[in-house]
Design a protein around this motif. Structure first.
Motif, mmCIF file in Angstrom:
data_model
loop_
_atom_site.group_PDB
_atom_site.id
_atom_site.type_symbol
_atom_site.label_atom_id
_atom_site.label_comp_id
_atom_site.label_asym_id
_atom_site.label_seq_id
_atom_site.Cartn_x
_atom_site.Cartn_y
_atom_site.Cartn_z
ATOM 1 N N VAL A 1 53.884 -2.950 31.420
ATOM 2 C CA VAL A 1 53.084 -3.020 30.761
ATOM 3 C C VAL A 1 52.100 -4.554 30.413
ATOM 4 N N ASN B 1 48.893 -5.714 18.160
ATOM 5 C CA ASN B 1 48.857 -5.371 19.322
ATOM 6 C C ASN B 1 48.191 -4.427 20.316
ATOM 7 N N TYR B 2 47.824 -4.814 21.491
ATOM 8 C CA TYR B 2 47.595 -4.348 22.448
ATOM 9 C C TYR B 2 48.898 -3.836 23.266
ATOM 10 N N ARG B 3 49.340 -2.374 24.280
ATOM 11 C CA ARG B 3 50.089 -1.865 24.841
ATOM 12 C C ARG B 3 49.118 -1.623 26.106
ATOM 13 N N GLY C 1 48.714 -12.420 25.833
ATOM 14 C CA GLY C 1 49.961 -12.044 25.078
ATOM 15 C C GLY C 1 51.093 -13.026 24.648
ATOM 16 N N ARG D 1 50.228 -6.772 27.536
ATOM 17 C CA ARG D 1 50.054 -6.931 26.049
ATOM 18 C C ARG D 1 49.099 -7.812 25.771
ATOM 19 N N GLU E 1 57.546 -6.477 28.095
ATOM 20 C CA GLU E 1 58.199 -5.609 28.647
ATOM 21 C C GLU E 1 58.093 -5.460 30.340
#
Length: 245
Positions: free
Chosen positions: A63, A103-105, A46, A65, A60
């Protein structure tokens, strides 16, 4: 690509569930690729988010990312090229749109709660919406695993959640949870009040967000800067338009 009923639902509520656009095998392939990227990138996962002045919260707590998925595998092309998704984006923003970020979360156990917020700094007049987001569910979204909450109809208000609510972290009486199986795709007008909830399970709650903006706005991730020749040669004319490269 959209029925009149779907268009009316999106306009009224500010979000629309497009159903399962990925089957179980496709979901597995994406999750396997995500696991590979997380292992390879480690602490740098991320990191592209820190490189953008247009992302308010690059990290975050609790989390996972990943960013710039456009250039991290063919398996991610569908997340910003799917015809029905693009038809929905056009319904909200109009034909002059582009991908802002992919994006990946993943909300970790005990984490994931977000304030109710919008993805644009001010309210908009006359339905001239600037941003639209899509959530691709990589796990089932259920009532207790950090599913996204949305307050239907709030994209039409002339006030933002920070100004309207005493505590935007608290549950809103009119909020609804996105409850749907893995592989589903939910598109929401990013001016609608929304946010993640707490994941009360022992497993990560995974998703990918393909976030779009009006074509005259800056992208969260500068696609021209990051685009690779491999990606550019693969995505064709339509992909180049969507990425604005």
């Amino acid at each position: 690509m959209l029925s009149q009923k779907e268009i009316e639902t999106l306009d009224r509520d500010g979000f629309l569930n497009l159903g399962q656009l990925l089957n179980s095998q496709e979901v597995k392939e994406v999750n396997d690729k995500i696991d590979e990227l997380l292992a390879n990138e480690g602490q740098k996962a991320g990191s592209e988010l820190f490189d953008s002045k247009y992302i308010r919260h690059p990290t975050e707590d609790g989390v996972d990312r990943l960013a710039d998925l456009v250039n991290k595998g063919k398996v991610f092309d569908q997340f910003y090229m799917h015809p029905k998704v693009l038809a929905t984006i056009e319904t909200v923003i109009g034909k002059a749109y582009k991908l802002s970020s992919l994006n990946y979360r993943a909300a970790k156990p005990g984490k994931g709660l977000q304030k109710l917020h919008v993805d644009w700094g001010n309210t908009v007049a006359n339905g001239e919406y600037k941003v639209c987001n899509t959530i691709w569910l990589l796990d089932d979204f259920v009532f207790n695993n950090g599913a996204t909450r949305i307050v239907p109809g709030t994209h039409k208000l002339d006030i933002l959640p920070n100004d309207a609510l005493e505590n935007p972290l608290e549950k809103h009486p009119d909020e609804t949870l996105i409850i749907a199986p893995a592989g589903s795709v939910v598109v929401f007008n990013s001016h609608v009040w929304h946010g993640g909830t707490t994941n009360h399970t022992q497993k990560d709650r995974r998703s990918i967000h393909s976030y779009f903006c009006a074509r005259d706005l800056p992208q969260q991730v500068d696609q021209k800067r990051y685009i690779t020749q491999e990606t550019k040669s693969r995505i064709g004319e339509k992909g180049a338009f969507v990425l604005d490269v």
